[in-house]
Design a protein around this motif. Structure first.
Motif, PDB file in Angstrom:
ATOM      1  N   LYS A  72       5.352   5.102 -13.320  1.00  0.00           N
ATOM      2  CA  LYS A  72       6.564   5.125 -14.145  1.00  0.00           C
ATOM      3  C   LYS A  72       6.697   3.889 -15.036  1.00  0.00           C
ATOM      4  CE  LYS A  72      11.531   5.568 -13.828  1.00  0.00           C
ATOM      5  NZ  LYS A  72      12.678   5.280 -13.007  1.00  0.00           N
ATOM      6  N   TRP A  73       6.174   2.776 -14.546  1.00  0.00           N
ATOM      7  CA  TRP A  73       6.432   1.516 -15.252  1.00  0.00           C
ATOM      8  C   TRP A  73       5.269   1.177 -16.185  1.00  0.00           C
ATOM      9  CZ3 TRP A  73      11.297   0.948 -14.759  1.00  0.00           C
ATOM     10  CH2 TRP A  73      11.925   1.307 -13.574  1.00  0.00           C
ATOM     11  N   VAL A  74       5.477   1.424 -17.430  1.00  0.00           N
ATOM     12  CA  VAL A  74       4.437   1.194 -18.441  1.00  0.00           C
ATOM     13  C   VAL A  74       4.610  -0.213 -19.016  1.00  0.00           C
ATOM     14  CG1 VAL A  74       3.608   1.940 -20.721  1.00  0.00           C
ATOM     15  CG2 VAL A  74       4.270   3.645 -18.988  1.00  0.00           C
ATOM     16  N   ASP A  75       3.533  -0.996 -18.976  1.00  0.00           N
ATOM     17  CA  ASP A  75       3.588  -2.354 -19.539  1.00  0.00           C
ATOM     18  C   ASP A  75       3.320  -2.345 -21.042  1.00  0.00           C
ATOM     19  OD1 ASP A  75       3.797  -4.178 -17.061  1.00  0.00           O
ATOM     20  OD2 ASP A  75       2.197  -2.751 -16.531  1.00  0.00           O
ATOM     21  N   LEU A  76       2.415  -1.451 -21.451  1.00  0.00           N
ATOM     22  CA  LEU A  76       2.025  -1.426 -22.864  1.00  0.00           C
ATOM     23  C   LEU A  76       1.922   0.021 -23.336  1.00  0.00           C
ATOM     24  CD1 LEU A  76       0.833  -2.567 -25.517  1.00  0.00           C
ATOM     25  CD2 LEU A  76      -1.377  -2.732 -24.367  1.00  0.00           C
ATOM     26  N   LEU A  77       2.714   0.355 -24.337  1.00  0.00           N
ATOM     27  CA  LEU A  77       2.621   1.679 -24.978  1.00  0.00           C
ATOM     28  C   LEU A  77       1.909   1.512 -26.310  1.00  0.00           C
ATOM     29  CD1 LEU A  77       3.362   4.669 -25.568  1.00  0.00           C
ATOM     30  CD2 LEU A  77       5.583   3.832 -26.416  1.00  0.00           C
ATOM     31  N   GLN A  79      11.027  -6.065 -19.814  1.00  0.00           N
ATOM     32  CA  GLN A  79       9.704  -6.479 -20.284  1.00  0.00           C
ATOM     33  C   GLN A  79       8.918  -5.272 -20.775  1.00  0.00           C
ATOM     34  OE1 GLN A  79       8.381  -7.882 -16.238  1.00  0.00           O
ATOM     35  NE2 GLN A  79       6.541  -6.737 -16.791  1.00  0.00           N
ATOM     36  N   GLY A  80       7.899  -5.552 -21.560  1.00  0.00           N
ATOM     37  CA  GLY A  80       7.056  -4.474 -22.076  1.00  0.00           C
ATOM     38  C   GLY A  80       6.552  -4.816 -23.465  1.00  0.00           C
ATOM     39  N   HIS A  81       5.616  -4.014 -23.917  1.00  0.00           N
ATOM     40  CA  HIS A  81       5.005  -4.261 -25.227  1.00  0.00           C
ATOM     41  C   HIS A  81       4.731  -2.895 -25.865  1.00  0.00           C
ATOM     42  CE1 HIS A  81       1.748  -6.828 -27.545  1.00  0.00           C
ATOM     43  NE2 HIS A  81       2.563  -6.203 -28.363  1.00  0.00           N
ATOM     44  N   GLY A 138      13.592  -8.486 -24.294  1.00  0.00           N
ATOM     45  CA  GLY A 138      12.309  -9.109 -23.934  1.00  0.00           C
ATOM     46  C   GLY A 138      11.112  -8.206 -24.139  1.00  0.00           C
ATOM     47  N   ILE A 139      11.203  -7.330 -25.123  1.00  0.00           N
ATOM     48  CA  ILE A 139      10.101  -6.374 -25.369  1.00  0.00           C
ATOM     49  C   ILE A 139       9.395  -6.739 -26.673  1.00  0.00           C
ATOM     50  CG2 ILE A 139       9.542  -3.938 -25.811  1.00  0.00           C
ATOM     51  CD1 ILE A 139      12.037  -3.359 -23.979  1.00  0.00           C
ATOM     52  N   ALA A 141      -3.843  -8.719 -28.966  1.00  0.00           N
ATOM     53  CA  ALA A 141      -2.376  -8.750 -29.120  1.00  0.00           C
ATOM     54  C   ALA A 141      -1.685  -8.612 -27.767  1.00  0.00           C
ATOM     55  CB  ALA A 141      -1.922  -7.642 -30.057  1.00  0.00           C
ATOM     56  N   ALA A 142      -2.268  -7.783 -26.913  1.00  0.00           N
ATOM     57  CA  ALA A 142      -1.642  -7.485 -25.609  1.00  0.00           C
ATOM     58  C   ALA A 142      -1.780  -8.626 -24.615  1.00  0.00           C
ATOM     59  CB  ALA A 142      -2.263  -6.225 -25.019  1.00  0.00           C
TER      60      ALA A 142
END
Ligand code: NDP
Ligand code: 8X3
Length: 251
Positions: A78-83, A131-133, A174-175, A223-224
């Motif tokens: 469920k928890w996506v760090d980078l889309l 958080q996330g990107h 914070g994204i 970038a990530a």
């Protein structure tokens, strides 16, 4: 372990991004319409890199399918760090006054509304975590309109505007939001634009060295993996032979 969600992972940039992040031990959620290709890629990544992969075949234009697929993600995914909003296409290369309605629909629905569909389902989970990107694949076509580019250029100009909008609206949460705008890169892009005409597609990359899908994957990874306080906002990348959509130096 971090999780990346890639739309359009069955070919081109998306597939190269999948390989790159699998090599760096990220967990992968891979989307595209061609399920056979997704499954073959997932098997390869599991076998070659021991990657943890979930395939999520859907058409980004089908809002209900997008909502259902993401809502029904298993809890541990469920928890996506980078889309990476990569799925997209150009269809046709005609003047705007001769434009084909079906071409316009597929480009607007995929490149703009499809991107928004996926974004809208993932972004709230990032907000929840603080958080996330999000990395959007734009194009130099979104920076400068070229002859016969019309609606494709408009969709990528929309990606440009939406990337700014996401960065502004998500600022308190914070994204990170990055837009990558490539110039000419050799993938299936031209084959799709010219509707399977392989000879015409080949001509698009003749006489110079185009970017490769791996070039873009390397930039996405760079970038990530910047420190959390660093955001690469907007990256324009062309082959050495290309200064803009209009200036190509062919040997
Ligand atoms: P490819 O044609 O090689 O790959 C496109 C990917 O998008 C495929 O995996 C395709 O998968 C997927 N896709 C297309 N439509 C949909 C849909 N409706 N739902 C889900 N997935 C979809 O092209 P590129 O890798 O070159 O293109 C990737 C992105 O980069 C696009 O947004 C493109 O506009 C952009 N771009 C490309 C450049 C280039 O020169 N190649 C330059 C600048 C930007 P499937 O068909 O299985 O659904
Ligand atoms: C793809 C690059 O210049 O063919 O976005 O539009 S271009």
């Amino acid at each position: 372990m971090k999780t990346i969600f890639i739309t359009g992972a069955t070919a081109g940039f998306g597939k190269a991004i999948a390989y790159t992040f699998a090599q760096h031990a990220w967990r992968l959620i891979l989307n595209g319409r061609r399920q056979d290709r997704l499954e073959a890629l997932a098997t390869e990544l599991r076998n070659d890199y021991g990657a943890d992969v979930l395939t999520l075949p859907f058409d980004v234009r089908d809002r209900e399918a997008v909502v259902q697929a993401i809502r029904n993600l298993p809890h541990e995914w469920k928890w996506v760090d980078l889309l990476v909003n990569n799925a997209g296409l150009a269809s046709g290369l005609s003047t705007i006054q001769e434009g084909d309605f079906a071409d316009w629909d597929v480009m607007l629905d995929t490149n703009v509304k499809g991107l928004l569909n996926v974004f809208r389902c993932i972004a709230p989970t990032m907000v929840e975590r603080g958080q996330g990107h999000i990395i959007n694949i734009g194009s130099i076509a979104g920076k400068q309109t070229y002859l016969r580019g019309n609606v494709y250029c408009a969709t990528k100009a929309a990606v440009n505007a939406l990337s700014e909008a996401m960065r502004i609206d998500l600022l308190p949460h914070g994204i990170r939001v990055t837009q990558i705008c490539p110039g000419a890169a050799e993938t299936e892009f031209s084959l799709v634009r010219f509707k399977g005409d392989a000879e015409r597609a080949k001509q698009a990359y003749a006489g110079y060295k185009p970017l490769t899908a791996q070039d873009i994957a390397d930039i996405v990874y760079f970038a990530a993996t910047r420190p959390g306080h660093v955001v690469l906002n907007d990256i324009v990348v062309t082959p050495l032979a290309q200064a803009s959509p209009y200036y190509m130096h062919k040997g």
